[in-house]
Scaffold this motif. Structure first.
Motif, PDB file in Angstrom:
ATOM      1  N   GLU A 173       1.850  15.096  -0.746  1.00 30.64           N
ATOM      2  CA  GLU A 173       2.730  14.710  -1.425  1.00 30.64           C
ATOM      3  C   GLU A 173       2.966  14.697  -2.942  1.00 30.64           C
ATOM      4  OE1 GLU A 173       6.644  16.202  -0.810  1.00 30.64           O
ATOM      5  OE2 GLU A 173       5.048  16.408   0.438  1.00 30.64           O
ATOM      6  N   VAL A 174       1.968  13.595  -3.282  1.00 32.31           N
ATOM      7  CA  VAL A 174       2.246  13.157  -5.148  1.00 32.31           C
ATOM      8  C   VAL A 174       1.949  14.508  -5.786  1.00 32.31           C
ATOM      9  CG1 VAL A 174       0.635  11.435  -6.591  1.00 32.31           C
ATOM     10  CG2 VAL A 174       1.024  10.861  -3.987  1.00 32.31           C
ATOM     11  N   GLU A 188       8.474  23.522 -13.240  1.00 28.34           N
ATOM     12  CA  GLU A 188       9.422  23.504 -13.895  1.00 28.34           C
ATOM     13  C   GLU A 188       9.403  23.678 -15.473  1.00 28.34           C
ATOM     14  OE1 GLU A 188      11.753  20.234 -12.142  1.00 28.34           O
ATOM     15  OE2 GLU A 188      12.301  21.023 -10.756  1.00 28.34           O
ATOM     16  N   ALA A 189       8.270  22.530 -15.388  1.00 25.97           N
ATOM     17  CA  ALA A 189       7.922  22.692 -17.289  1.00 25.97           C
ATOM     18  C   ALA A 189       7.983  24.219 -18.167  1.00 25.97           C
ATOM     19  CB  ALA A 189       6.658  21.844 -17.819  1.00 25.97           C
ATOM     20  N   PHE A 190       7.102  24.885 -16.739  1.00 25.64           N
ATOM     21  CA  PHE A 190       6.530  26.496 -17.424  1.00 25.64           C
ATOM     22  C   PHE A 190       7.792  27.305 -17.189  1.00 25.64           C
ATOM     23  CE2 PHE A 190       2.696  24.354 -17.669  1.00 25.64           C
ATOM     24  CZ  PHE A 190       1.377  25.181 -18.665  1.00 25.64           C
ATOM     25  N   GLY A 191       8.566  26.788 -16.479  1.00 25.82           N
ATOM     26  CA  GLY A 191       9.617  27.761 -16.393  1.00 25.82           C
ATOM     27  C   GLY A 191      10.039  29.062 -15.495  1.00 25.82           C
ATOM     28  N   PHE A 222       3.641  16.696  -8.211  1.00 29.64           N
ATOM     29  CA  PHE A 222       2.701  16.971  -9.980  1.00 29.64           C
ATOM     30  C   PHE A 222       3.060  18.483 -10.154  1.00 29.64           C
ATOM     31  CE2 PHE A 222      -0.702  18.655 -11.926  1.00 29.64           C
ATOM     32  CZ  PHE A 222      -0.325  18.267 -13.211  1.00 29.64           C
ATOM     33  N   LEU A 223       2.843  19.435  -9.217  1.00 34.13           N
ATOM     34  CA  LEU A 223       3.072  20.723  -9.671  1.00 34.13           C
ATOM     35  C   LEU A 223       4.003  21.622  -9.228  1.00 34.13           C
ATOM     36  CD1 LEU A 223       0.010  21.979  -7.049  1.00 34.13           C
ATOM     37  CD2 LEU A 223      -0.121  21.636  -9.514  1.00 34.13           C
ATOM     38  N   GLY A 264       0.966  -1.436  -0.008  1.00 33.29           N
ATOM     39  CA  GLY A 264      -0.040  -0.304   0.366  1.00 33.29           C
ATOM     40  C   GLY A 264       0.757   1.579  -0.201  1.00 33.29           C
ATOM     41  N   SER A 265       2.159   0.942  -0.514  1.00 31.95           N
ATOM     42  CA  SER A 265       2.692   2.252  -0.368  1.00 31.95           C
ATOM     43  C   SER A 265       2.994   3.131  -1.848  1.00 31.95           C
ATOM     44  CB  SER A 265       4.500   2.032   0.198  1.00 31.95           C
ATOM     45  OG  SER A 265       5.365   1.432  -0.723  1.00 31.95           O
ATOM     46  N   GLY A 266       2.488   4.526  -1.218  1.00 30.88           N
ATOM     47  CA  GLY A 266       2.928   5.180  -2.720  1.00 30.88           C
ATOM     48  C   GLY A 266       3.733   6.250  -3.101  1.00 30.88           C
ATOM     49  N   LYS A 267       4.122   5.985  -4.309  1.00 26.04           N
ATOM     50  CA  LYS A 267       5.942   7.392  -4.361  1.00 26.04           C
ATOM     51  C   LYS A 267       5.092   8.611  -4.348  1.00 26.04           C
ATOM     52  CE  LYS A 267       8.432   3.201  -7.133  1.00 26.04           C
ATOM     53  NZ  LYS A 267       8.399   3.135  -7.882  1.00 26.04           N
ATOM     54  N   ALA A 268       5.793   9.854  -3.880  1.00 27.98           N
ATOM     55  CA  ALA A 268       5.881  10.790  -4.014  1.00 27.98           C
ATOM     56  C   ALA A 268       6.870  11.604  -4.685  1.00 27.98           C
ATOM     57  CB  ALA A 268       6.050  11.159  -2.356  1.00 27.98           C
ATOM     58  N   SER A 269       6.143  12.683  -5.416  1.00 27.70           N
ATOM     59  CA  SER A 269       7.354  12.814  -6.241  1.00 27.70           C
ATOM     60  C   SER A 269       7.222  14.597  -6.306  1.00 27.70           C
ATOM     61  CB  SER A 269       6.165  13.933  -7.628  1.00 27.70           C
ATOM     62  OG  SER A 269       5.820  12.309  -8.280  1.00 27.70           O
TER      63      SER A 269
END
Length: 300
Positions: free
Chosen positions: A154-155, A165-168, A159-160, A95-100
């Motif tokens: 945290e997930v 970063e993608a939008f600079g 993402f945000l 049940g563990s979820g990875k956080a980005s």
């Protein structure tokens, strides 16, 4: 969350009225059709559509009991040929979820699956004679643990961060557990208008994307309600919208002439309804459908 019962000329109109009262988007609401308009002569309809709705509840997790695969051989009866004494059942649910992204360490959520949603067919009636939530409905509504909220927050936070970063863009993202199983994510920084868009349209799209990312990253779990704000836009808009609504309501009360506001989202319409409800001599109604739905302020 209690049910609200609403009516309209069509099912969609009845749903829109319910969304006004709940102040949420359609994805966060749960509907039950109580009555449909009846077909009349010459293609006309008779009666009104009647639905009941509520904010989609969080569901409790049901503990799954695993039976051991050992088959007892009683006196040799029904014993399988070739003798295998017992079968072991293996496989633990992870049940563990990875956080980005970087941030606080998140806790591990349980691997148990959520229970099926209750239909809520029976229930008590409120003072207006409409059905309220059932006993099963009340058992569904629970608060997610802080560990689960932190993990899911945290997930979405990761993402945000990647989106910035993608939008600079440069900014910070914080995730805060809120009431009723929600997580509020605040993006702060300079020059973040690109993520807000005209009248908050881009911000709404970012929020929907955040929900999708959470569902794909942690499938099979009860998901928190995600609320994203950029640069304090939503908070400032609520204050400004309430102030603007009060001015318009006072004009309507003094002049006796109704005024229709521009089309708004369900949360914004709820701010208008709630503000006008506190002002004597005026009332509100909603008209239009879908994206063109708006609030009209009328003299009492």
């Amino acid at each position: 969350m209690e049910w609200v019962v609403t009516t309209g000329k069509t099912v969609e109109q009845a749903k829109d009225v319910a969304l006004d009262q709940l102040g949420v988007d359609e994805q966060e609401a749960e509907f039950e059709l109580l009555e449909e308009p009846r077909a009349g002569l010459f293609g006309r309809t008779r009666g009104e559509a009647r639905v009941r709705a509520r904010v989609r509840p969080l569901k409790p997790r049901v503990k799954v009991e695993r039976r051991s695969g050992k088959a007892r051989d009683r006196g040799g009866r029904n014993a399988p040929r070739g003798g295998g004494g017992s079968q072991k059942s293996s496989g633990k649910a992870s049940g563990s979820g990875k956080a980005s992204g970087s941030g606080k360490a998140s806790g591990s959520g349980g691997g148990n699956q959520p229970s099926p949603r209750s239909g809520g067919r029976s229930g008590t009636r409120n003072q207006s004679g409409d059905r309220a939530g059932t006993i099963d409905d009340k058992q569904e509504i629970i608060n997610m643990s802080n560990t689960e909220l932190a993990e899911q927050g945290e997930v979405v936070r990761g993402f945000l961060v990647d989106l910035l970063e993608a939008f600079g863009l440069e900014g910070e993202v914080t995730a805060t557990p809120a009431e009723e199983g929600a997580v509020e994510l605040d993006v702060t920084g300079e020059d973040l208008g690109l993520l807000i868009g005209q009248k908050g349209a881009t911000l709404q799209a970012v929020q929907e994307l955040s929900r999708s990312v959470l569902q794909r990253t942690l499938p099979g779990k009860t998901h928190a309600r995600i609320r994203v704000d950029v640069g304090g836009y939503r908070a400032h808009r609520r204050v400004a919208l309430a102030r603007f609504t009060q001015q318009i309501a006072e004009q309507v009360r003094d002049s006796g002439v109704k005024q229709a506001l521009e089309p708004m989202s369900p949360p914004d319409r709820k701010v208008v309804h709630d503000t006008v409800n506190d002002i004597a001599g005026v009332r509100t109604l909603s008209e239009g459908e879908d994206a063109r739905r708006r609030v009209v302020i009328l003299p009492e």
